[in-house]
Write a protein that holds these residues in place. Sequence first.
Motif, PDB file in Angstrom:
ATOM      1  N   ALA A   1       0.833  -1.206   0.000  1.00 36.97           N
ATOM      2  CA  ALA A   1       0.000   0.000   0.000  1.00 36.97           C
ATOM      3  C   ALA A   1       0.866   1.255   0.000  1.00 36.97           C
ATOM      4  O   ALA A   1       0.556   2.229  -0.703  1.00 36.97           O
TER       5      ALA A   1
ATOM      6  N   MET B   1       2.327   1.740  -3.512  1.00 38.94           N
ATOM      7  CA  MET B   1       1.301   2.244  -4.432  1.00 38.94           C
ATOM      8  C   MET B   1       1.062   3.733  -4.223  1.00 38.94           C
ATOM      9  O   MET B   1       0.997   4.507  -5.182  1.00 38.94           O
TER      10      MET B   1
ATOM     11  N   LEU C   1      -2.933   2.492 -11.496  1.00 33.44           N
ATOM     12  CA  LEU C   1      -3.365   2.427 -10.095  1.00 33.44           C
ATOM     13  C   LEU C   1      -4.580   3.313  -9.823  1.00 33.44           C
ATOM     14  O   LEU C   1      -5.431   2.976  -9.006  1.00 33.44           O
TER      15      LEU C   1
ATOM     16  N   TYR D   1      -5.677   3.933  -0.997  1.00 33.90           N
ATOM     17  CA  TYR D   1      -4.771   2.790  -0.889  1.00 33.90           C
ATOM     18  C   TYR D   1      -4.081   2.762   0.467  1.00 33.90           C
ATOM     19  O   TYR D   1      -3.942   1.688   1.070  1.00 33.90           O
TER      20      TYR D   1
ATOM     21  N   GLY E   1      -5.163  -0.251   2.801  1.00 32.65           N
ATOM     22  CA  GLY E   1      -4.038  -1.159   2.995  1.00 32.65           C
ATOM     23  C   GLY E   1      -3.616  -1.269   4.441  1.00 32.65           C
ATOM     24  O   GLY E   1      -3.391  -2.364   4.961  1.00 32.65           O
TER      25      GLY E   1
END
Length: 97
Positions: A20, A23, A55, A83, A87
Amino acid sequence: MSPRYRNSANQAGTVIAVVADIMALILGLWILMYLLDANRANSLVQFIHHAAAWLAGWSHDLFTFDEAWARVVAGYGLAAVVYLFVGHAIANRIHRH
């Protein structure tokens, strides 16, 4: 619960949190590169842009601000925050069990 199971759950949670973070880092890099008007012919910039576009495919152009920079910051920034939040929430949930 056995220590072995707890250790693998901690590792899984750590992996999810790191993924996470990566990203969100890619999305943040693209926002920064866009705002600083990075050379789009550069292969690193192209890679980051394509990865960030993939993404943030679900949030790209979600907002219709007049300024292009505001659309990029809002769309890609929203994806980065989601994210990170999701995450780390999943990682914390795994760490508890």
